[in-house]
Design a protein around this motif. Structure first.
Motif, PDB file in Angstrom:
ATOM      1  N   MET A   1      -7.474  -3.590 -12.224  1.00 15.36           N
ATOM      2  CA  MET A   1      -5.900  -3.144 -11.906  1.00 15.36           C
ATOM      3  C   MET A   1      -5.924  -2.320 -10.708  1.00 15.36           C
ATOM      4  SD  MET A   1      -2.774  -2.016 -14.273  1.00 15.36           S
ATOM      5  CE  MET A   1      -2.613  -0.301 -14.521  1.00 15.36           C
ATOM      6  N   ILE A   2      -4.995  -2.793  -9.963  1.00 11.38           N
ATOM      7  CA  ILE A   2      -4.426  -2.019  -8.936  1.00 11.38           C
ATOM      8  C   ILE A   2      -3.197  -1.392  -8.961  1.00 11.38           C
ATOM      9  CG2 ILE A   2      -4.362  -1.959  -6.107  1.00 11.38           C
ATOM     10  CD1 ILE A   2      -5.717  -4.778  -5.954  1.00 11.38           C
ATOM     11  N   GLU A   3      -2.954   0.107  -8.677  1.00 15.49           N
ATOM     12  CA  GLU A   3      -1.716   0.631  -8.705  1.00 15.49           C
ATOM     13  C   GLU A   3      -1.332   1.250  -7.400  1.00 15.49           C
ATOM     14  OE1 GLU A   3      -1.987   3.676 -12.487  1.00 15.49           O
ATOM     15  OE2 GLU A   3      -3.813   2.484 -11.857  1.00 15.49           O
ATOM     16  N   ILE A   4      -0.146   1.043  -6.708  1.00 11.43           N
ATOM     17  CA  ILE A   4       0.311   1.655  -5.711  1.00 11.43           C
ATOM     18  C   ILE A   4       1.420   2.554  -6.137  1.00 11.43           C
ATOM     19  CG2 ILE A   4      -0.543  -0.211  -4.179  1.00 11.43           C
ATOM     20  CD1 ILE A   4       2.309  -1.141  -3.966  1.00 11.43           C
ATOM     21  N   LYS A   5       1.568   3.704  -5.375  1.00 11.75           N
ATOM     22  CA  LYS A   5       2.532   4.695  -5.862  1.00 11.75           C
ATOM     23  C   LYS A   5       3.272   5.232  -4.637  1.00 11.75           C
ATOM     24  CE  LYS A   5       0.012   6.081 -10.189  1.00 11.75           C
ATOM     25  NZ  LYS A   5      -0.762   6.812 -10.877  1.00 11.75           N
ATOM     26  N   ASP A   6       4.432   4.872  -4.504  1.00 11.03           N
ATOM     27  CA  ASP A   6       5.439   5.594  -3.652  1.00 11.03           C
ATOM     28  C   ASP A   6       4.769   5.562  -2.093  1.00 11.03           C
ATOM     29  OD1 ASP A   6       7.572   6.638  -3.377  1.00 11.03           O
ATOM     30  OD2 ASP A   6       6.754   8.688  -3.354  1.00 11.03           O
ATOM     31  N   ILE A   7       4.507   4.377  -1.611  1.00 13.73           N
ATOM     32  CA  ILE A   7       3.906   3.954  -0.422  1.00 13.73           C
ATOM     33  C   ILE A   7       4.885   4.037   0.676  1.00 13.73           C
ATOM     34  CG2 ILE A   7       2.686   2.437   1.260  1.00 13.73           C
ATOM     35  CD1 ILE A   7       0.773   3.135  -0.994  1.00 13.73           C
ATOM     36  N   TYR A   8       4.726   4.840   1.637  1.00  6.80           N
ATOM     37  CA  TYR A   8       5.622   4.949   2.929  1.00  6.80           C
ATOM     38  C   TYR A   8       4.707   4.490   4.190  1.00  6.80           C
ATOM     39  CZ  TYR A   8       9.431   7.320   0.449  1.00  6.80           C
ATOM     40  OH  TYR A   8      10.462   7.501  -0.232  1.00  6.80           O
ATOM     41  N   LYS A   9       5.251   3.529   5.096  1.00  3.16           N
ATOM     42  CA  LYS A   9       4.712   3.358   6.281  1.00  3.16           C
ATOM     43  C   LYS A   9       5.696   3.098   7.608  1.00  3.16           C
ATOM     44  CE  LYS A   9       1.590   2.619   9.354  1.00  3.16           C
ATOM     45  NZ  LYS A   9       0.448   3.650   9.690  1.00  3.16           N
ATOM     46  N   ALA A  10       5.576   3.808   8.478  1.00  3.95           N
ATOM     47  CA  ALA A  10       6.603   3.376   9.549  1.00  3.95           C
ATOM     48  C   ALA A  10       5.800   3.322  11.016  1.00  3.95           C
ATOM     49  CB  ALA A  10       7.512   4.615   9.786  1.00  3.95           C
ATOM     50  N   PHE A  11       6.255   2.523  11.955  1.00  5.47           N
ATOM     51  CA  PHE A  11       5.566   2.338  13.134  1.00  5.47           C
ATOM     52  C   PHE A  11       6.697   3.250  13.970  1.00  5.47           C
ATOM     53  CE2 PHE A  11       3.669  -1.091  10.860  1.00  5.47           C
ATOM     54  CZ  PHE A  11       2.430  -0.717  11.149  1.00  5.47           C
ATOM     55  N   GLY A  12       6.350   4.255  14.596  1.00  2.00           N
ATOM     56  CA  GLY A  12       7.438   5.204  15.503  1.00  2.00           C
ATOM     57  C   GLY A  12       8.880   5.290  14.566  1.00  2.00           C
ATOM     58  N   ASP A  13       9.965   4.648  15.183  1.00  2.00           N
ATOM     59  CA  ASP A  13      11.276   4.782  14.420  1.00  2.00           C
ATOM     60  C   ASP A  13      11.502   3.482  13.397  1.00  2.00           C
ATOM     61  OD1 ASP A  13      12.042   7.094  15.636  1.00  2.00           O
ATOM     62  OD2 ASP A  13      13.072   5.977  17.191  1.00  2.00           O
ATOM     63  N   ASN A  14      10.419   2.557  13.342  1.00  2.00           N
ATOM     64  CA  ASN A  14      10.613   1.299  12.451  1.00  2.00           C
ATOM     65  C   ASN A  14       9.990   1.825  11.047  1.00  2.00           C
ATOM     66  OD1 ASN A  14      10.747  -1.029  11.494  1.00  2.00           O
ATOM     67  ND2 ASN A  14       9.428  -2.005  12.987  1.00  2.00           N
ATOM     68  N   HIS A  15      10.897   2.142  10.194  1.00  2.00           N
ATOM     69  CA  HIS A  15      10.472   2.611   8.895  1.00  2.00           C
ATOM     70  C   HIS A  15      10.203   1.126   8.089  1.00  2.00           C
ATOM     71  CE1 HIS A  15      11.205   6.750   9.390  1.00  2.00           C
ATOM     72  NE2 HIS A  15      11.780   6.426  10.110  1.00  2.00           N
ATOM     73  N   VAL A  16       9.015   0.625   7.900  1.00  2.00           N
ATOM     74  CA  VAL A  16       8.836  -0.562   7.365  1.00  2.00           C
ATOM     75  C   VAL A  16       8.655  -0.659   6.054  1.00  2.00           C
ATOM     76  CG1 VAL A  16       7.216  -2.640   7.331  1.00  2.00           C
ATOM     77  CG2 VAL A  16       7.541  -1.437   9.318  1.00  2.00           C
ATOM     78  N   ILE A  17       8.071   0.542   5.433  1.00  6.14           N
ATOM     79  CA  ILE A  17       8.066   0.341   3.981  1.00  6.14           C
ATOM     80  C   ILE A  17       8.706   1.862   3.384  1.00  6.14           C
ATOM     81  CG2 ILE A  17       6.250   0.570   2.115  1.00  6.14           C
ATOM     82  CD1 ILE A  17       6.269  -2.234   3.476  1.00  6.14           C
ATOM     83  N   ASN A  18       9.358   1.661   2.590  1.00  8.35           N
ATOM     84  CA  ASN A  18      10.177   3.218   2.135  1.00  8.35           C
ATOM     85  C   ASN A  18       9.884   3.673   0.714  1.00  8.35           C
ATOM     86  OD1 ASN A  18      10.996   3.600   4.907  1.00  8.35           O
ATOM     87  ND2 ASN A  18      12.595   1.947   4.290  1.00  8.35           N
ATOM     88  N   GLY A  19       8.694   3.716   0.346  1.00  6.19           N
ATOM     89  CA  GLY A  19       8.407   4.095  -1.174  1.00  6.19           C
ATOM     90  C   GLY A  19       8.528   2.814  -2.154  1.00  6.19           C
ATOM     91  N   ILE A  20       7.236   2.318  -2.129  1.00  5.14           N
ATOM     92  CA  ILE A  20       7.234   1.250  -3.020  1.00  5.14           C
ATOM     93  C   ILE A  20       5.883   1.639  -4.050  1.00  5.14           C
ATOM     94  CG2 ILE A  20       6.214  -1.163  -3.141  1.00  5.14           C
ATOM     95  CD1 ILE A  20       7.651  -1.668  -0.750  1.00  5.14           C
ATOM     96  N   SER A  21       6.367   1.420  -5.258  1.00  5.88           N
ATOM     97  CA  SER A  21       5.366   1.564  -6.280  1.00  5.88           C
ATOM     98  C   SER A  21       5.170   0.227  -7.003  1.00  5.88           C
ATOM     99  CB  SER A  21       6.005   2.701  -7.213  1.00  5.88           C
ATOM    100  OG  SER A  21       6.012   3.773  -6.546  1.00  5.88           O
ATOM    101  N   ALA A  22       4.017  -0.076  -7.487  1.00  4.24           N
ATOM    102  CA  ALA A  22       3.734  -1.301  -8.498  1.00  4.24           C
ATOM    103  C   ALA A  22       2.451  -1.436  -8.912  1.00  4.24           C
ATOM    104  CB  ALA A  22       3.983  -2.530  -7.567  1.00  4.24           C
ATOM    105  N   ASP A  23       2.395  -1.937 -10.026  1.00  2.00           N
ATOM    106  CA  ASP A  23       1.008  -2.264 -10.528  1.00  2.00           C
ATOM    107  C   ASP A  23       0.651  -3.879 -10.417  1.00  2.00           C
ATOM    108  OD1 ASP A  23       1.146   0.263 -11.573  1.00  2.00           O
ATOM    109  OD2 ASP A  23       1.623  -0.293 -13.449  1.00  2.00           O
ATOM    110  N   PHE A  24      -0.645  -4.185 -10.219  1.00  2.00           N
ATOM    111  CA  PHE A  24      -1.156  -5.550 -10.060  1.00  2.00           C
ATOM    112  C   PHE A  24      -2.190  -5.590 -11.129  1.00  2.00           C
ATOM    113  CE2 PHE A  24       0.322  -4.016  -5.894  1.00  2.00           C
ATOM    114  CZ  PHE A  24       1.360  -5.080  -5.778  1.00  2.00           C
ATOM    115  N   LYS A  25      -2.161  -6.526 -12.073  1.00  2.00           N
ATOM    116  CA  LYS A  25      -3.077  -6.548 -13.149  1.00  2.00           C
ATOM    117  C   LYS A  25      -4.120  -7.845 -12.987  1.00  2.00           C
ATOM    118  CE  LYS A  25      -0.084  -4.747 -16.766  1.00  2.00           C
ATOM    119  NZ  LYS A  25       1.090  -4.878 -16.070  1.00  2.00           N
ATOM    120  N   PRO A  26      -5.433  -7.577 -13.516  1.00  2.00           N
ATOM    121  CA  PRO A  26      -6.269  -8.521 -13.194  1.00  2.00           C
ATOM    122  C   PRO A  26      -5.891  -9.998 -14.199  1.00  2.00           C
ATOM    123  CG  PRO A  26      -6.835  -6.756 -14.690  1.00  2.00           C
ATOM    124  CD  PRO A  26      -5.570  -6.484 -14.168  1.00  2.00           C
TER     125      PRO A  26
END
Ligand SMILES: Nc1ncnc2c1ncn2[C@@H]1O[C@H](COP(=O)(O)OP(=O)(O)O)[C@@H](O)[C@H]1O
Ligand SMILES: [Mg+2]
Lengths: 244, 250
Positions: free
Chosen positions: B1-26
């Motif tokens: 199982m993969i869990e992602i918790k509150d991911i943020y990613k921006a390139f300069g001023d381009n805020h691409v990912i703003n807080g994503i959480s999810a579980d991915f089950k096998p």
């Protein structure tokens, strides 16, 4: 503006010299690169070197019209300027065009087609795998190419001198063998190794940080040649200043 | 199982990912969907460490990938297989060398064992006897299949796939989807597929995350998606007149 790329370049080099995953795979790559960088460049280096020696002889003879200087000095001048400057530097510039541009477009293409990402995902240190074998191969092969170049330049000088009558075979050979300073060969080898490192690492850097598509790959490869030529001549001066 | 918790990613001023959480089950096909430029690839690359997220964490079976050193990450990466959007085959190598590459790097097997594994993987994707061809000699669909063979050569626990259908005709696209689906079932991999192809969504979407404005806008399965009242998702799923008309009949 200037320090950011320099920092990135140094960080890339640190990654390049990380411990390889498996030496025998690297060894295979090194031999392949030695073949493509070294053996693949013998032809062009041979051709330019012969002409280089010919030009140097004719021009030196032209400048030495005075009867006060012995004609044999032409042999010494050709020998020294070839070893110290012309062979290492001109070979390096030609190799920057031939080897440097192909390294940066190869690595750049791998970047834009996600092949470098694919290596990273597998857990492979991509700078090490892609760049280290090229640097090692060049550092070994370029000095050999330069030695070949020196030999052929001196021969080209002999040919041009005797054919044009600018200098007799006896004078040329006398000059060639008198007052030889072995340290000039050390300088020549230091330059060759340094230039080999500059050509491969600068080209690899440009390729590795390409982003975009085919157009940017071309831009990177042009930039690789321009930047490494400037770096070669700059470090040429630094080495001359430090060692001579 | 993969869990992602509150991911943020921006390139300069381009805020691409703003807080994503999810579980991915096998054993499941986990789909990340969204329109072009919505950040699907960026999210996927944050998960595997090709981008470093500014904030948040990614856990592989409770092991925190984001806080790991380079050497620790290598151990996780040996358990990861990935199929890239453009297949990303090494074009200086043959099909066989491509699939064998991870084995050469990370196993101590002899050549015969490696070749057996390569042939097994190639047969699994129905590409037996293409060993000696170069990537330039393959069609788009074949490249994808070699990409899959290479991704599964180390028997990954986690399989990442970016746009498996882009550039393929609908029939080949379905073959690739089916292949991913079967591999997920057979090896119980935790599979994460990025796509904007509605056939894939309907065909293999066990668990779907819809990205919109850098957030997880909707989550569910392919059974739920046709009946959602989420406005943006509806506009995405039923984008064409044809699909809108089809929906009326549902
Ligand atoms: N390496 C990068 N540098 C800067 N911006 C990027 C980079 N990668 C992606 N982006 C930006 O992130 C956004 C999302 O891109 P992407 O994840 O590729 O979209 P998609 O959902 O189509 O896969 C786009 O606006 C893109 O311009
Ligand atoms: Mg994408």
């Amino acid at each position: 503006m200037f320090f950011h790329p320099l920092g990135k370049y140094i960080l890339l080099l640190i990654a390049v010299f990380r411990k390889p995953e498996k030496w025998n795979i690297y060894r295979k790559e090194i031999f392949r690169e030695m073949n493509s960088i070294g053996v693949g460049s013998v032809g062009i280096i041979a051709i330019i070197s012969v002409f280089l020696g010919m030009v140097t002889t004719v021009q030196t003879a032209f400048q030495l019209v005075s009867d006060l200087v012995p004609r044999s000095i032409i042999g010494s001048i050709v020998r020294d300027s070839t070893i110290l400057e012309l062979s290492p530097t001109i070979s390096a510039i030609v190799l920057a065009g031939k080897v440097g541009s192909s390294i940066s477009s190869q690595i750049g293409t791998m970047r834009v087609t996600e092949q470098i990402d694919a290596l990273e995902i597998m857990g492979i240190n991509s700078p090490g795998y892609l760049i280290l074998p090229k640097i090692i191969a060049a550092v070994v092969m370029v000095p050999l190419l330069v030695i070949i170049s020196v030999g052929l330049s001196v021969w080209g000088g002999y040919l041009a001198g005797t054919l044009s009558g600018a200098v007799t075979a006896y004078d040329y050979l006398t000059g060639l063998t008198s007052e030889f300073v072995p340290f000039t060969v050390t300088v020549c080898m230091v330059k060759s190794v340094l230039f080999a490192f500059i050509i491969t690492s600068v080209a690899a850097y440009q390729g590795f940080y390409t982003n975009g598509g085919a157009l940017e790959v071309g831009i990177s490869s042009t930039r690789a040649v321009v930047v490494s030529c400037i770096m070669i001549l700059f470090s040429d001066y630094v080495v001359a200043q430090l060692l001579l | 199982m993969i869990e992602i918790k509150d991911i943020y990613k921006a390139f300069g001023d381009n805020h691409v990912i703003n807080g994503i959480s999810a579980d991915f089950k096998p054993g499941m096909n986990n789909l990340i969907i969204g329109s072009s430029g919505s950040g699907k690839t960026v999210l996927l690359k944050c998960m595997v460490g090709l981008h470093e997220p500014e904030k948040g964490s990614v856990l592989y079976d409770r092991r925190d990938f984001t806080r790991m050193s380079f050497e620790e990450r290598i151990e996780i990466r040996k358990e990861i297989g990935m199929l890239f959007q453009g297949s990303a085959l090494f074009d200086s190598m043959t099909v066989e060398e491509n699939v064998m590459f991870p084995l050469n790097m990370f196993t101590q097997w002899d050549r015969k064992e490696k070749l057996e594994r390569v042939n097994f993987c190639l047969e699994r994707v129905n590409l037996a006897r293409t060993n000696k061809l170069f990537p330039a000699e393959l069609s788009g669909g074949m490249k994808k299949r070699v990409g899959i063979a290479r991704a599964i050569s180390m028997q990954p626990k986690y399989l990442f796939v970016d746009e498996p259908n882009s550039g393929l005709d609908p029939k080949t696209a379905i073959v690739i989807d089916e292949l991913i689906n079967e591999i997920t079932d057979e090896y119980n991999t935790t599979t994460v597929v990025v796509t904007h192809d509605m056939n894939s969504v309907m065909g293999i979407g066990d668990h779907i995350i819809y990205l919109y404005s850098g957030k997880k806008w909707w989550e569910g399965s392919n059974k739920d998606i046709a009946h959602t009242d989420n406005k943006e998702l509806n506009e995405f799923v039923f984008a064409s007149k044809f699909t809108q008309a089809a929906r009326e009949k549902l």
